[in-house]
Structures are given as C-alpha cells and as structure tokens.
Scaffold this active site. Structure first.
Site, PDB file in Angstrom:
ATOM      1  CG  HIS A  10      -2.107  -0.917   0.975  1.00  0.00           C
ATOM      2  ND1 HIS A  10      -2.609  -1.740   1.927  1.00  0.00           N
ATOM      3  CD2 HIS A  10      -2.838  -1.128  -0.133  1.00  0.00           C
ATOM      4  CE1 HIS A  10      -3.626  -2.420   1.421  1.00  0.00           C
ATOM      5  NE2 HIS A  10      -3.775  -2.062   0.174  1.00  0.00           N
TER       6      HIS A  10
ATOM      7  NE  ARG B 244      -3.585 -12.148 -13.493  1.00  0.00           N
ATOM      8  CZ  ARG B 244      -2.764 -11.414 -14.258  1.00  0.00           C
ATOM      9  NH1 ARG B 244      -2.693 -10.111 -14.094  1.00  0.00           N
ATOM     10  NH2 ARG B 244      -2.018 -12.000 -15.176  1.00  0.00           N
TER      11      ARG B 244
ATOM     12  NE  ARG C  45      -8.128 -15.076 -14.411  1.00  0.00           N
ATOM     13  CZ  ARG C  45      -6.805 -15.114 -14.354  1.00  0.00           C
ATOM     14  NH1 ARG C  45      -6.095 -15.418 -15.417  1.00  0.00           N
ATOM     15  NH2 ARG C  45      -6.178 -14.840 -13.222  1.00  0.00           N
TER      16      ARG C  45
ATOM     17  CD  GLU D  55      -4.951 -19.683 -18.671  1.00  0.00           C
ATOM     18  OE1 GLU D  55      -4.025 -18.905 -18.429  1.00  0.00           O
ATOM     19  OE2 GLU D  55      -5.968 -19.764 -17.969  1.00  0.00           O
TER      20      GLU D  55
ATOM     21  CG  ASN E 164       1.573 -14.553 -18.032  1.00  0.00           C
ATOM     22  OD1 ASN E 164       2.240 -14.024 -18.901  1.00  0.00           O
ATOM     23  ND2 ASN E 164       0.802 -13.876 -17.209  1.00  0.00           N
TER      24      ASN E 164
ATOM     25  NE  ARG F 149       2.479 -17.757 -14.275  1.00  0.00           N
ATOM     26  CZ  ARG F 149       1.264 -17.304 -14.531  1.00  0.00           C
ATOM     27  NH1 ARG F 149       0.417 -18.044 -15.226  1.00  0.00           N
ATOM     28  NH2 ARG F 149       0.867 -16.124 -14.153  1.00  0.00           N
TER      29      ARG F 149
HETATM   30  C1  PEP Z   1      -1.805 -15.948 -18.341  1.00  0.00           C
HETATM   31  O1  PEP Z   1      -1.674 -17.107 -17.965  1.00  0.00           O
HETATM   32  O2  PEP Z   1      -1.164 -15.446 -19.297  1.00  0.00           O
HETATM   33  C2  PEP Z   1      -2.741 -15.050 -17.639  1.00  0.00           C
HETATM   34  C3  PEP Z   1      -3.002 -13.843 -18.082  1.00  0.00           C
HETATM   35  O3  PEP Z   1      -3.286 -15.499 -16.487  1.00  0.00           O
HETATM   36  P1  PEP Z   1      -2.503 -15.523 -15.079  1.00  0.00           P
HETATM   37  O4  PEP Z   1      -1.196 -14.797 -15.268  1.00  0.00           O
HETATM   38  O5  PEP Z   1      -3.404 -14.864 -14.110  1.00  0.00           O
HETATM   39  O6  PEP Z   1      -2.331 -16.991 -14.864  1.00  0.00           O
HETATM   40 MG    MG Z   2      -3.131 -17.988 -16.661  1.00  0.00          MG
END
Ligand code: PEP
Ligand code: MG
Length: 593
Positions: A203, A310, A346, A446, A469, A480
C-alpha cells in the site's frame, strides 16, 4: 523526446523495486528506525499501567489514520482511503489487541516487546498457509507489519518531524514507511522516497504512486550507509539508487530526469487517443486489473477497457470466503467505473500459487499447477463458483460486461459452465434480480490442448483470450515460478508463436474476437508480433499502456505483418527477437524496451 539508457556505474548503485516514472536527485533526509528493547515489568501495577499505555497507543494511532484519511488530496480520496480503512479495521482486530495484552500479562513484558511477538505470530500463521507466499497474502502481511510500526512509534512517543525540517527537494530514506507517513510527507519539499522494506504492490507503494512521489522500495541495508545530507540519485524507472554520485553521474542524470519527465508527460498526454495503426488497423488496448485501487490509473493511462479482471485476489487474504454481496459490490464498482467501456471478468483462477487459506492444507504436497486449478477448482466446488457467478450476473446489469473462463482444457468444461450459468440466471430472475440480457462467455486459451482444439472451442466460445504466461509454462514444461528454468521462458520461441497463430486463425475463421492478456502483450517486441498475427485486443498492466498504444499509432499494420511473417520462419527465439528489434529500432528509438 530522446530517452537515454539508464546509467549503471560499476559500484555504489543499490537496486530495489522502482515505483514511478521519474528520476530525481537530492539530499538524503533519513527517518530513523525504531529500536525495541524488551524489558520486564516488576509487578501487577506496572502491568496495568503498561496495558493502559498500549490501549492509548491504539487510540492515538487510530486517530492518526483517521486524520491521514481526511487530508488525502482531492482526486486521491476514494481510491486510497480504503487503505486507511484496512488499517483501522486491523487495529480493531481482536487477535492483535487481545494477544498483545495477554502477553503483557503473562510474560510481564513491555508493550513494545509484546507487540513484536504478536506480529511474529501473525506473520508465521500467514506464511504457513501457503507454500509460495502469494503477492496478496504478502501484502496483507506488510499491512500488519506497517500497522505495528505505527503503534511502536506511538508507544515511543516520537512525533513526525515538523514539515520545515525536511530540506527543500530532499529524498526521504527510511527503513519502512506506513501509508499514513507517506500521506503526511510535505509534497512541496520531498522529491523522492527510498525504503528498505515494501514491495511493488504494498500500500505504501500504491500511495507513493498515487501521490506521484518517485520511489525505490525494498533496497536492503541502505539506511545505515546514508548520512543525512548525502547526495543521492533515485531512478524510479530502473529501481536504482546511487549514493554520492560523481560529477559525470550527476550530469548524466540531469539529462535523464528531463528526458523521462518529457517522455512521460507526452506519452500520457496522448494516451487517450484510440490505438489505430497508420493504415487504420484498430487494435484495442485494455488493462489488466487486480486491485480496485488501480481503477483511477487505469482510466488516466488510456485503457480502452479492462481485458482481464483477476478476481481471485480477494479470496486469498482471509480464512473465510467472501460473500456474494461483497463480490457483487466490487464487480459493480469496476463495471460502473469503466462503463461504457467493456470489463472482462475472469472467473476464479484459484489453485497453484493462488490457493486460499480456507482450502490450502488439503492440497499441500501436490503439484498444484497441474491439479485442481482455475475452472477445475470451480467445477469441483460448485457452491463457491455459484456465489461468484451470481455476483457476476448481477453486476452485468450495471454495465458492459463479459465473462471469461480460465484454464479450459476440454469442450465439456465450457458446456458445464454454460449450463451452470443458465441455471444461475434462472434462479436470479426468479428472485427478481436484473441481469444483462446477453453476457458474452469467452475462454482463456492457455493450455496446449485448447490450442489444438481451438476451432472446436471457437464454436462454443464468444471470444478467446490467450494467456501467454500459462501457455508458455504448460507448452515448454516449465514452472513459471521457478527461476532455475527462467531461460526457457521464451515468449518468442517459434513453437509459441505458431500456437498463438493457430488460435488467432481459428478465432478469425469463427468470427470471434481474439485478445492476448498474458505478459507478452505488455512487451513492445512481443506485442508487435501479436498485432502482426492479427490480435484484436491486447490487455496489460495499466502502466505499459501508453508505450504500447504509441507503438500501434506509429506503425503500419502492413509492415508489422511483414516482419511477423519473417519471424514465423525463424527457428529460435533469439532470431525472432533480433528481427523485431531491428524493425522497431527507428520507430521507438526514444522509448525503453
Ligand atoms: C496468463 O496465464 O497469461 C494469464 C493472463 O493469467 P494468469 O497470469 O493470471 O495466470
Ligand atoms: Mg493464466
């Protein structure tokens, strides 16, 4: 508008997390830390006095937060007063008060020591709930720590320095700063802020950003090396702090300061211009949203909608699940603020490194990235999912909304969610709620299985959004979050580019829009290829929007398509990158990328 590269001297550069868009230099003004000494209380009377002293500190800290909330500058109140509400709520938290008081009684120790023991316990509880601390949990932990810091200050009786103590144009250096302390800084005297603690989403960082105070946070072991009055340079873009810079560094930074200021002013000034290429190809640029605090910046940085909201963050900060009413309130706020622009909500992407405390323990030890994550989790726990779907459907009546399903790997999953949505809609209508007559339902692509089945998926989805991602994670078989394999995380690997092409082509064939909401969209090199492949929309963190919009406006779609065709012929990520960098060289010579 030429932007020089950052100056990186061999020594005396400290690295932290940059928060802001400017570089500044000035004299250090060091705010001291607090040394807590544990002392034993002689008798019961001293215990009573100590408890009273603690309760007085709670009262005066609470009064300080209320005052800070009241003096928030116009335009910031509303978004950031929530921060102080969080602190005020934490102050009332029975555990914090009761546990500290019972420690004073049981251990017969001073309030400061008891408070620190309580903080240790709270952080241990929060830390033990998840294997990899989620940024949201981490932020809540920082909130508690900052609150305790304020209480300790109150207990020490130490006042903030009066405004005129701050030298004109100084850079404040501190071990940590609470949001209330940031708000209280005299803006006309303070040029920047450096702290040892704090993260990008703390914050304190959000407030520094909102108040436009350039800051570098998380610079370890700095305070002890800085004497008051020492000259220092702070580069909030690079996250660099340079102590006692020599003449060359100072001269270099004077140019960089001006260049950054001009660049930022110009780029934000034109951020509202719609993003069309020179040959009139429209590529919408939307923002990714995680926190409600980001909403005002989303608009001022020129977002044309929210391409990825998100929604899981609110589930991670607590032991119990949020209620439908709470969810509805936040969705409604986002949708009405952004209206008439579109918000893509989402559905929950819980699991993997985002497992709520209420569920966490039962999945410990499993590979959660390949387990009950996202849509799998929601279909396994329909009651949790239903509360969210009800809130989304209700919010859809208040503005332009789409719903997006994460981590789809089979066609049946889409059918199942659609049927749940239908039931939920009927239920809500029977209860008298208003719902948008048509709510587009799209999927995130994805998982490689969804790429292969993209044509069939396109028959069931109203839109696609490629989550690069995870697509990279699942296609390259790399975690990741694991730095050991970070070199394999190659967005421009031909395999990834070809998969993205398959998805966009399938979307075009079925005449549904295709967007990209993973990190690739925010990088000018990768974004060029995504545009060249035919993406209709790119969604990214708000602060990347001006640069990407400018890239679109300065390019011919035809040229981008040409370089994309060439990049698709390469056989390595390095070759593809070299091609695009060459293409962008004169176009974005003044931008950093
Ligand atoms: C992704 O996987 O590219 C994505 C946008 O979702 P997150 O990063 O929230 O998994
Ligand atoms: Mg994702």
């Amino acid at each position: 508008m030429l932007l020089p590269p950052p100056f990186v001297p061999a020594s005396s550069v400290f690295k932290g997390i940059g928060v802001g868009t400017a570089a500044v230099q000035g004299e250090a003004f060091v705010l001291g830390g607090l040394n807590v000494i544990r002392s034993n209380l002689p008798d019961d009377e001293a215990v009573t006095v100590e408890v009273e002293r603690f309760l007085q500190a709670v009262d005066s800290t609470s009064a300080k937060f209320k005052a800070a909330k009241a003096i928030l500058p116009r335009g910031i109140a509303g978004q950031d007063e929530e921060i102080f509400e969080i602190y005020l709520a934490l102050l009332k938290e029975p555990f914090l008060q009761k546990h500290t008081i019972s420690l004073i009684h049981q251990e017969k120790i001073n309030a400061e020591a008891a408070l620190l023991m309580t903080l240790d316990l709270i952080q241990e509880i929060m830390g033990s709930r998840v294997a990899t601390p989620d940024p949201y949990i981490k932020r809540r932990g920082e909130d508690v720590a900052q609150l305790v810091h304020s209480l300790l200050k109150s207990l020490s009786g130490r006042e903030e320095p009066p405004e005129n103590f701050y030298p004109q144009g100084c850079v404040v250096v501190a071990k940590e700063m609470t949001p209330a302390e940031v708000v209280a800084l005299p803006r006309d005297r303070v040029a920047g802020l450096v702290t040892e603690n704090g993260g990008r989403t703390s914050h304190t960082a959000l407030l520094a950003q909102a108040l436009e105070i350039p800051a570098v946070m998380g610079v370890s072991s700095l305070v002890d090396k800085v004497t008051p009055g020492l000259r220092l340079i702070l580069d909030a873009v690079e996250g660099h702090v340079i102590l006692d810079p020599d003449y060359d560094a100072q001269a270099f930074y004077r140019t960089r300061e001006l260049a950054l200021a001009t660049f930022h002013r110009e780029i934000v000034r034109v951020a509202h211009i719609p993003s069309r290429t020179l040959d009139d190809r429209r590529v919408e640029i939307h923002a990714n949203l995680e926190l409600l605090e980001e909403l005002p910046a989303v608009t001022s940085y020129g977002a044309e909608g929210i391409g990825l909201y998100r929604t899981e963050m609110v589930y991670l900060s607590r032991d119990c699940l949020p209620t439908e009413e709470e969810l509805f309130e936040s969705y409604r706020r986002v949708v009405t603020t952004i209206h008439p622009r579109e918000v893509t909500i989402r559905t929950l992407d819980l699991g993997a490194d985002k497992m709520p405390a209420a569920f966490g323990r039962q999945f410990e030890g499993q590979n959660q990235a390949l387990g009950l994550r996202a849509i799998r989790f929601c279909l396994k726990y329909p009651d949790v999912f239903r509360a969210q779907l009800r809130a989304i459907l209700r919010a859809s009546a208040t503005g332009n909304t789409r719903v997006m399903l994460p981590m789809i790997s089979t066609l049946e999953e889409i059918d199942e969610v659609k049927s749940l949505l239908l039931d939920t809609r009927r239920e809500l209508v029977a209860e008298g709620h208003r719902i948008a007559p048509a709510l587009p339902v799209g999927i995130m692509v994805e998982v490689p299985a969804a790429v292969v089945m993209a044509r069939e998926m396109a028959q069931k989805a109203d839109f696609f959004s490629i989550g690069t991602n995870d697509l990279i994670q699942y296609s390259m078989a790399l975690d990741r979050t694991n730095p050991e394999v970070k070199d394999l995380y190659q967005p421009l690997n031909p395999s990834i580019l070809r998969m993205i092409k398959m998805v966009i082509d399938a979307g075009k064939e079925a005449r549904i829009p295709v967007s990209i909401c993973g990190g690739m969209a925010a990088d000018p090199v990768a974004a060029s290829l995504l545009i060249g492949l035919g993406a209709d929309m790119l969604s990214m963190p708000y602060y990347n929007i001006p640069v990407i919009k400018r890239l679109v406006r300065m390019s011919f779609f035809e040229d981008i398509q040409k370089v994309t065709r060439e990049a698709l012929q390469t056989t390595s990520s390095r070759d593809a990158e070299a091609l695009v960098r060459e293409f962008l060289r004169d176009k974005l010579a003044d931008a950093q990328f």
